[in-house]
Design an enzyme around this catalytic site. Sequence first.
Site, PDB file in Angstrom:
ATOM      1  N   GLY A 224       7.044  -6.646   4.571  1.00 10.36           N
ATOM      2  CA  GLY A 224       6.536  -5.756   4.543  1.00 10.36           C
ATOM      3  C   GLY A 224       5.151  -6.623   5.320  1.00 10.36           C
ATOM      4  N   ARG A 225       4.442  -5.739   6.263  1.00 13.70           N
ATOM      5  CA  ARG A 225       3.406  -5.459   6.402  1.00 13.70           C
ATOM      6  C   ARG A 225       2.373  -3.642   6.365  1.00 13.70           C
ATOM      7  NH1 ARG A 225       2.651  -5.202  13.129  1.00 13.70           N
ATOM      8  NH2 ARG A 225       3.407  -3.230  12.953  1.00 13.70           N
ATOM      9  N   GLY A 226       1.219  -4.142   5.590  1.00  8.88           N
ATOM     10  CA  GLY A 226       0.405  -2.684   4.860  1.00  8.88           C
ATOM     11  C   GLY A 226      -0.920  -2.498   6.120  1.00  8.88           C
ATOM     12  N   GLY A 227      -1.616  -1.539   6.117  1.00 12.28           N
ATOM     13  CA  GLY A 227      -2.445  -1.121   6.543  1.00 12.28           C
ATOM     14  C   GLY A 227      -3.373  -2.125   6.959  1.00 12.28           C
ATOM     15  N   GLY A 229      -3.117  -6.029   5.671  1.00 10.21           N
ATOM     16  CA  GLY A 229      -2.217  -7.567   5.547  1.00 10.21           C
ATOM     17  C   GLY A 229      -0.762  -7.735   5.437  1.00 10.21           C
ATOM     18  N   VAL A 231       2.699  -8.012   3.813  1.00 14.17           N
ATOM     19  CA  VAL A 231       3.072  -8.672   2.234  1.00 14.17           C
ATOM     20  C   VAL A 231       4.489  -9.866   1.983  1.00 14.17           C
ATOM     21  CG1 VAL A 231       4.599  -7.303   0.277  1.00 14.17           C
ATOM     22  CG2 VAL A 231       2.500  -5.979   1.002  1.00 14.17           C
ATOM     23  N   LYS A 246       0.329  -8.644  -1.900  1.00 13.98           N
ATOM     24  CA  LYS A 246       0.412  -7.891  -1.075  1.00 13.98           C
ATOM     25  C   LYS A 246      -1.590  -8.584  -0.741  1.00 13.98           C
ATOM     26  CE  LYS A 246      -1.367  -3.114  -0.586  1.00 13.98           C
ATOM     27  NZ  LYS A 246      -0.829  -1.630  -0.209  1.00 13.98           N
ATOM     28  N   ASP A 340       0.816  10.020  -1.222  1.00 14.30           N
ATOM     29  CA  ASP A 340       1.056   9.025   0.078  1.00 14.30           C
ATOM     30  C   ASP A 340       3.027   8.796   0.110  1.00 14.30           C
ATOM     31  OD1 ASP A 340       0.962   7.644   2.540  1.00 14.30           O
ATOM     32  OD2 ASP A 340       0.331   5.548   1.236  1.00 14.30           O
TER      33      ASP A 340
HETATM   34  N1  LIG Z   1       6.120  -5.559  -4.638  1.00 14.57           N
HETATM   35  C1  LIG Z   1       7.193  -5.040  -3.408  1.00 14.57           C
HETATM   36  N2  LIG Z   1       7.988  -5.523  -3.128  1.00 14.57           N
HETATM   37  C2  LIG Z   1       9.556  -5.865  -1.875  1.00 14.57           C
HETATM   38  N3  LIG Z   1       8.595  -5.759  -0.194  1.00 14.57           N
HETATM   39  C3  LIG Z   1       7.403  -4.549  -0.651  1.00 14.57           C
HETATM   40  C4  LIG Z   1       6.208  -4.475  -1.886  1.00 14.57           C
HETATM   41  N4  LIG Z   1       5.120  -4.133  -1.712  1.00 14.57           N
HETATM   42  C5  LIG Z   1       5.178  -3.757  -0.742  1.00 14.57           C
HETATM   43  N5  LIG Z   1       6.355  -4.205  -0.076  1.00 14.57           N
HETATM   44  C6  LIG Z   1       7.135  -3.857   1.810  1.00 14.57           C
HETATM   45  O1  LIG Z   1       5.575  -4.308   2.309  1.00 14.57           O
HETATM   46  C7  LIG Z   1       5.492  -3.093   3.298  1.00 14.57           C
HETATM   47  C8  LIG Z   1       3.652  -2.765   2.828  1.00 14.57           C
HETATM   48  O2  LIG Z   1       2.850  -2.696   1.793  1.00 14.57           O
HETATM   49  P1  LIG Z   1       2.439  -1.641   1.155  1.00 14.57           P
HETATM   50  O3  LIG Z   1       2.697  -0.342   1.628  1.00 14.57           O
HETATM   51  O4  LIG Z   1       1.729  -1.343  -0.053  1.00 14.57           O
HETATM   52  O5  LIG Z   1       0.547  -1.844   2.199  1.00 14.57           O
HETATM   53  P2  LIG Z   1      -0.277  -0.321   2.676  1.00 14.57           P
HETATM   54  O6  LIG Z   1      -0.996  -1.729   3.066  1.00 14.57           O
HETATM   55  O7  LIG Z   1      -0.458   0.343   1.260  1.00 14.57           O
HETATM   56  O8  LIG Z   1       1.102   0.169   3.377  1.00 14.57           O
HETATM   57  P3  LIG Z   1       0.810   1.512   4.332  1.00 14.57           P
HETATM   58  O9  LIG Z   1      -0.383   1.109   6.010  1.00 14.57           O
HETATM   59  O10 LIG Z   1       1.315   2.140   4.975  1.00 14.57           O
HETATM   60  O11 LIG Z   1      -0.096   2.722   3.550  1.00 14.57           O
HETATM   61  C9  LIG Z   1       6.050  -1.509   2.396  1.00 14.57           C
HETATM   62  O12 LIG Z   1       6.821  -1.195   2.868  1.00 14.57           O
HETATM   63  C10 LIG Z   1       7.232  -2.487   1.357  1.00 14.57           C
HETATM   64  O13 LIG Z   1       8.376  -2.578   3.123  1.00 14.57           O
END
Ligand SMILES: Nc1ncnc2c1ncn2[C@@H]1O[C@H](COP(=O)(O)OP(=O)(O)OP(=O)(O)O)[C@@H](O)[C@H]1O
Length: 580
Positions: A224-227, A229, A231, A246, A340
């Site tokens: 997945g992609r977070g804000g 970087g 995952v 992450k 969130d």
């Molecule tokens: N523990 C995990 N196991 C499997 N996939 C994960 C896990 N953590 C995150 N992901 C995947 O990565 C994506 C992004 O992770 P996360 O929401 O924690 O990042 P973020 O930087 O907080 O994102 P946002 O920009 O939505 O706030 C998630 O929507 C999910 O698809």
Amino acid sequence: MDALMDAQENDAYLSTLNELKPTRQFEFADPKLIKGFAIDSKDINDWEFLMKSCIGCYLFGRFARQAGPNCSAKWMWLEDFFKLQKCRSWVAAKAAASTLLDSYLDDNAFAPPPKDSSLDNIYFELGPVDESDIAIVGSGINPVQVGGGFPEKAEESIQNAKKLGKVDMEPFTRIAKALNAFLHNNFFGDFKKSKYFTKFVKLEHWYSQHTFTEDDFEIFRVLGRGGFGLVNGCRCMRTGKVYAMKTMDKRRVKMNRGEEMCKFEKELLQLCKSDFVLDLKYSFFNDFELFIIMDVKAGGDLNFLIQQQKCFTKEMTQYFLARTCEGLQDIHNAGWIYRDLKPENLLLGDDGTCWISDLGLACPWKEGMAGIAGTPGYWCPEMLRKEPYDKGVDFWTLGVVLVEFLTGTCPFRNKAALEFGKSKGEKDKLLCCNMAVLEMEVEYDTEKMSEDAIDLAKKLLTKDPKERLGKNGIGDIKGHKYFEGFDWDAVTDGSMVPPFVPEQEVNAADQDSIGKFKNESEVKEIKLSDKDHSKYKNFPSSNKKAFEIDVTGLLIWEKSKGRPLTATVTRERSQTCSLM
Ligand SMILES: Nc1ncnc2c1ncn2[C@@H]1O[C@H](COP(=O)(O)OP(=O)(O)OP(=O)(O)O)[C@@H](O)[C@H]1O
């Protein structure tokens, strides 16, 4: 990335999920150093310290099983007592307590044969050994020789379980303390001369000397992609345990002024001990990145599942909502608010359980707290009105996800919301969305939502937080008629069978569509100063319990493969490795 490479990376990830495969051995220090550690360390020589460690309990359990029935039956009683302590409902507790009574405290019982333990997470918090506890051991003729009227008291507590709605733990705890003291007095000395203790010391010494970094992990495909970087799936090379990693680019964090978010995310992950919220295993950084290691949830996020299934059944919705409520309650009880909640942040385990993740916007609640945080369409009216808010923000979003689960769309990010905004003179999509949150009464799809579901949604999506369901805690929600007949106890104690179990496949979009960040070159321009780096000085952490559970899992796996306990690699003073 070409399709072949994508497929190969998917295979590599799936095979790690299905099989424990450690790829690097523990390298232990010079035996002389370890011996010195064993002599000098107060902890290592302490029974209470051993009992608080999962590795210690597992290795003592191996020792106990070959030390004769006087030791093995008493230890196995303690293992079953641990299972009793973990029960969250009286029904489960009664069954576990009955096993303890029938198999070990009955004068006619024969102790069960000492078969291998497959429990990787046993540990005890029984306090210091108290000699006076021992008095009740020796007077009974049952397999654990417990007398003093305690088997009868244990039986009574089982008989009263239904009436009290719980098993009175007092007699069981007294027996546990007595057996604990007995094992300490009679077997700790021999254990300390055994190979099991040597292994325990080596592992403790290794942990005390080791700092986890990204070099401890092998990285697999992007999940997945977070804000800040990506995952990725990853594997701890020494224990073989698969996790999610992450990664957050410090420069991207700086560009978005996200330092506090990263700090809070790590803090809450570390603090919140919940069966419904993902917790932190390890965190560390290098010059450019911050890393958070947490359990991997291989079923993907609920947004991905909604896209695949269009909407969820009532059973799935109730179950996901119930687990989310329990998780929110744990976060609120820790004095935090989450802010969130959305389907992307609810992750599905391979067993079908769902978990709150992404604690980046959570923060400790303070009187008068205000300011927008979260995702457009999920912001609550009081946030948009710039009023102070509290945990009610999370109940609003619970209403939003309820509608989204049942209909497949977020009620404030759909065509109706857009048109409502336009009718009020807004042109921008985001402002239309906000206008809908502030003023629009949602039109519920009666084909997809029952009367009870609509009533619950309306009560959660009440624009005035003082009137919103949940203001008195999640009891308000548990008691709503949408949940009539729903077994909340089974959710709380984890015994409910999840209504949907994901396929054993890569439940994430393909790596290219998770994709790259748009402003990569802009981020590379950002310079990090010493002051920027110093903001992360408290970021590194490691969760010792998680380490212990993983190592115990590895020891159980090695035993099942017939690997000898003593086969370890030693790092000599010269730093070369050799087999012991
Ligand atoms: N523990 C995990 N196991 C499997 N996939 C994960 C896990 N953590 C995150 N992901 C995947 O990565 C994506 C992004 O992770 P996360 O929401 O924690 O990042 P973020 O930087 O907080 O994102 P946002 O920009 O939505 O706030 C998630 O929507 C999910 O698809």
